[in-house]
Design a protein around this motif. Structure first.
Motif, PDB file in Angstrom:
ATOM      1  N   MET A 155       0.880   9.418  -4.193  1.00  9.78           N
ATOM      2  CA  MET A 155       0.078   8.765  -5.195  1.00  9.78           C
ATOM      3  C   MET A 155      -1.410   8.958  -4.910  1.00  9.78           C
ATOM      4  O   MET A 155      -2.191   9.219  -5.815  1.00  9.78           O
ATOM      5  CB  MET A 155       0.422   7.279  -5.234  1.00  9.78           C
ATOM      6  N   ALA A 156      -1.794   8.822  -3.642  1.00  5.03           N
ATOM      7  CA  ALA A 156      -3.202   8.980  -3.292  1.00  5.03           C
ATOM      8  C   ALA A 156      -3.671  10.404  -3.537  1.00  5.03           C
ATOM      9  O   ALA A 156      -4.781  10.626  -4.030  1.00  5.03           O
ATOM     10  CB  ALA A 156      -3.416   8.608  -1.833  1.00  5.03           C
ATOM     11  N   LEU A 157      -2.834  11.378  -3.224  1.00 10.49           N
ATOM     12  CA  LEU A 157      -3.193  12.775  -3.449  1.00 10.49           C
ATOM     13  C   LEU A 157      -3.361  13.048  -4.936  1.00 10.49           C
ATOM     14  O   LEU A 157      -4.303  13.715  -5.359  1.00 10.49           O
ATOM     15  CB  LEU A 157      -2.132  13.692  -2.852  1.00 10.49           C
ATOM     16  N   LEU A 158      -2.457  12.519  -5.757  1.00  8.67           N
ATOM     17  CA  LEU A 158      -2.556  12.680  -7.197  1.00  8.67           C
ATOM     18  C   LEU A 158      -3.845  12.054  -7.725  1.00  8.67           C
ATOM     19  O   LEU A 158      -4.557  12.653  -8.532  1.00  8.67           O
ATOM     20  CB  LEU A 158      -1.348  12.047  -7.897  1.00  8.67           C
ATOM     21  N   ALA A 159      -4.172  10.856  -7.266  1.00  5.75           N
ATOM     22  CA  ALA A 159      -5.401  10.191  -7.706  1.00  5.75           C
ATOM     23  C   ALA A 159      -6.628  10.999  -7.308  1.00  5.75           C
ATOM     24  O   ALA A 159      -7.554  11.165  -8.099  1.00  5.75           O
ATOM     25  CB  ALA A 159      -5.477   8.784  -7.119  1.00  5.75           C
ATOM     26  N   ALA A 160      -6.636  11.504  -6.093  1.00  4.33           N
ATOM     27  CA  ALA A 160      -7.802  12.240  -5.613  1.00  4.33           C
ATOM     28  C   ALA A 160      -7.988  13.547  -6.364  1.00  4.33           C
ATOM     29  O   ALA A 160      -9.097  13.916  -6.727  1.00  4.33           O
ATOM     30  CB  ALA A 160      -7.678  12.501  -4.120  1.00  4.33           C
ATOM     31  N   THR A 161      -6.916  14.263  -6.631  1.00  5.57           N
ATOM     32  CA  THR A 161      -7.051  15.532  -7.329  1.00  5.57           C
ATOM     33  C   THR A 161      -7.302  15.342  -8.810  1.00  5.57           C
ATOM     34  O   THR A 161      -8.055  16.082  -9.421  1.00  5.57           O
ATOM     35  CB  THR A 161      -5.801  16.407  -7.113  1.00  5.57           C
ATOM     36  N   THR A 162      -6.703  14.333  -9.411  1.00  2.21           N
ATOM     37  CA  THR A 162      -6.894  14.087 -10.833  1.00  2.21           C
ATOM     38  C   THR A 162      -8.285  13.563 -11.123  1.00  2.21           C
ATOM     39  O   THR A 162      -8.955  13.998 -12.051  1.00  2.21           O
ATOM     40  CB  THR A 162      -5.854  13.079 -11.362  1.00  2.21           C
ATOM     41  N   LEU A 199       8.038 -13.912   1.649  1.00  3.19           N
ATOM     42  CA  LEU A 199       6.785 -14.185   2.353  1.00  3.19           C
ATOM     43  C   LEU A 199       7.025 -14.801   3.727  1.00  3.19           C
ATOM     44  O   LEU A 199       6.301 -14.507   4.677  1.00  3.19           O
ATOM     45  CB  LEU A 199       5.897 -15.106   1.524  1.00  3.19           C
ATOM     46  N   ALA A 200       8.018 -15.668   3.829  1.00  2.00           N
ATOM     47  CA  ALA A 200       8.330 -16.271   5.123  1.00  2.00           C
ATOM     48  C   ALA A 200       8.775 -15.199   6.122  1.00  2.00           C
ATOM     49  O   ALA A 200       8.451 -15.273   7.314  1.00  2.00           O
ATOM     50  CB  ALA A 200       9.401 -17.337   4.960  1.00  2.00           C
ATOM     51  N   ALA A 201       9.492 -14.179   5.638  1.00  2.44           N
ATOM     52  CA  ALA A 201       9.960 -13.093   6.501  1.00  2.44           C
ATOM     53  C   ALA A 201       8.869 -12.056   6.751  1.00  2.44           C
ATOM     54  O   ALA A 201       8.904 -11.342   7.746  1.00  2.44           O
ATOM     55  CB  ALA A 201      11.178 -12.421   5.874  1.00  2.44           C
ATOM     56  N   GLY A 202       7.911 -11.962   5.847  1.00  4.28           N
ATOM     57  CA  GLY A 202       6.835 -10.976   5.957  1.00  4.28           C
ATOM     58  C   GLY A 202       7.023  -9.843   4.972  1.00  4.28           C
ATOM     59  O   GLY A 202       8.127  -9.333   4.813  1.00  4.28           O
ATOM     60  N   VAL A 203       5.959  -9.467   4.308  1.00  2.00           N
ATOM     61  CA  VAL A 203       5.977  -8.406   3.310  1.00  2.00           C
ATOM     62  C   VAL A 203       5.006  -7.317   3.759  1.00  2.00           C
ATOM     63  O   VAL A 203       3.853  -7.607   4.079  1.00  2.00           O
ATOM     64  CB  VAL A 203       5.548  -8.946   1.919  1.00  2.00           C
ATOM     65  N   GLN A 204       5.467  -6.082   3.801  1.00  2.00           N
ATOM     66  CA  GLN A 204       4.633  -4.939   4.166  1.00  2.00           C
ATOM     67  C   GLN A 204       4.112  -4.276   2.896  1.00  2.00           C
ATOM     68  O   GLN A 204       4.878  -4.036   1.964  1.00  2.00           O
ATOM     69  CB  GLN A 204       5.445  -3.907   4.951  1.00  2.00           C
ATOM     70  N   VAL A 205       2.823  -3.984   2.845  1.00  2.00           N
ATOM     71  CA  VAL A 205       2.245  -3.267   1.712  1.00  2.00           C
ATOM     72  C   VAL A 205       1.309  -2.174   2.216  1.00  2.00           C
ATOM     73  O   VAL A 205       0.727  -2.292   3.294  1.00  2.00           O
ATOM     74  CB  VAL A 205       1.470  -4.199   0.745  1.00  2.00           C
ATOM     75  N   ASP A 206       1.200  -1.121   1.437  1.00  2.00           N
ATOM     76  CA  ASP A 206       0.237  -0.054   1.682  1.00  2.00           C
ATOM     77  C   ASP A 206      -0.776  -0.078   0.556  1.00  2.00           C
ATOM     78  O   ASP A 206      -0.409  -0.134  -0.618  1.00  2.00           O
ATOM     79  CB  ASP A 206       0.916   1.312   1.730  1.00  2.00           C
ATOM     80  N   ILE A 207      -2.040  -0.037   0.908  1.00  2.00           N
ATOM     81  CA  ILE A 207      -3.124  -0.048  -0.067  1.00  2.00           C
ATOM     82  C   ILE A 207      -3.807   1.312  -0.011  1.00  2.00           C
ATOM     83  O   ILE A 207      -4.218   1.756   1.053  1.00  2.00           O
ATOM     84  CB  ILE A 207      -4.159  -1.142   0.257  1.00  2.00           C
ATOM     85  N   GLY A 231     -10.879  13.722  -9.082  1.00  2.00           N
ATOM     86  CA  GLY A 231     -11.927  14.472  -8.420  1.00  2.00           C
ATOM     87  C   GLY A 231     -12.647  13.691  -7.346  1.00  2.00           C
ATOM     88  O   GLY A 231     -13.783  13.983  -7.016  1.00  2.00           O
ATOM     89  N   ILE A 232     -12.014  12.694  -6.801  1.00  2.00           N
ATOM     90  CA  ILE A 232     -12.627  11.873  -5.764  1.00  2.00           C
ATOM     91  C   ILE A 232     -12.371  12.518  -4.421  1.00  2.00           C
ATOM     92  O   ILE A 232     -11.266  12.914  -4.108  1.00  2.00           O
ATOM     93  CB  ILE A 232     -12.072  10.441  -5.821  1.00  2.00           C
ATOM     94  N   GLY A 233     -13.402  12.600  -3.595  1.00  2.00           N
ATOM     95  CA  GLY A 233     -13.309  13.354  -2.365  1.00  2.00           C
ATOM     96  C   GLY A 233     -12.604  12.678  -1.220  1.00  2.00           C
ATOM     97  O   GLY A 233     -12.096  13.347  -0.343  1.00  2.00           O
ATOM     98  N   GLN A 234     -12.539  11.362  -1.155  1.00  2.00           N
ATOM     99  CA  GLN A 234     -11.992  10.704   0.021  1.00  2.00           C
ATOM    100  C   GLN A 234     -11.018   9.618  -0.391  1.00  2.00           C
ATOM    101  O   GLN A 234     -11.279   8.849  -1.311  1.00  2.00           O
ATOM    102  CB  GLN A 234     -13.134  10.110   0.841  1.00  2.00           C
ATOM    103  N   PHE A 235      -9.871   9.589   0.280  1.00  2.00           N
ATOM    104  CA  PHE A 235      -8.933   8.496   0.089  1.00  2.00           C
ATOM    105  C   PHE A 235      -8.296   8.178   1.417  1.00  2.00           C
ATOM    106  O   PHE A 235      -8.281   8.993   2.331  1.00  2.00           O
ATOM    107  CB  PHE A 235      -7.876   8.826  -0.978  1.00  2.00           C
ATOM    108  N   ASP A 236      -7.819   6.967   1.533  1.00  2.00           N
ATOM    109  CA  ASP A 236      -7.257   6.500   2.790  1.00  2.00           C
ATOM    110  C   ASP A 236      -6.183   5.467   2.473  1.00  2.00           C
ATOM    111  O   ASP A 236      -6.142   4.913   1.380  1.00  2.00           O
ATOM    112  CB  ASP A 236      -8.358   5.876   3.639  1.00  2.00           C
TER     113      ASP A 236
END
Length: 149
Positions: A1-8, A73-81, A10-15
């Protein structure tokens, strides 16, 4: 998804920033199967002040929203931003997360969202964490802020 956003776009940096979000289930009271909207945003540390909330006009580097339950939430939720920017960001981001009642239906993946008074909020700096995962515990009610322009 990040690669698609960056190429579409034209943004130079994503993380990518990883966050582990949790909350004590008793804070939410009687759950009765209620669905919550979890909103997680990352900010440059220079825009986050003493109350661990960003300024009203701060622009998030990245954001994500998803549906969660109190049990998850009590068990913990992992997310990537996915953070998108134009230059190399040298400062470690601060992750701000909150929950509110409702479904994940905010536009722009919640980039314009701010915590309401009824939200449970938490924040953590990625620099202070192990394995580059911000560990955020939702433990206090939010404060009303103005929507970003």
């Amino acid at each position: 998804m990040a690669l698609l956003a960056a190429t579409t776009l034209g943004i130079g940096q994503f993380d990518r920033v990883r966050a582990a979000i949790s909350s004590d289930q008793h804070l939410l009271g009687e759950d009765d199967g209620q669905s919550y909207r979890l909103i997680v945003q990352s900010y440059a540390s220079s825009t986050v002040f003493g109350d661990d909330l960003p300024s009203a006009h701060a622009r998030p580097l990245g954001s994500v929203q998803r549906a969660v339950t109190a049990e998850e939430l009590a068990a913990g939720v992992q997310v990537d931003i996915v953070q998108i920017g134009e230059g190399q960001n040298v400062e470690a981001p601060v992750v701000v997360a909150w929950i509110e009642r409702g479904e994940p239906d905010l536009e722009f993946d919640a980039r314009r969202a701010r915590p309401t008074h009824a939200a449970f909020v938490g924040s953590s700096s990625v620099a202070e964490q192990v394995a580059d995962t911000a560990r955020v515990v939702l433990k206090r009610r939010g404060v009303p802020t103005q929507q970003a322009a």
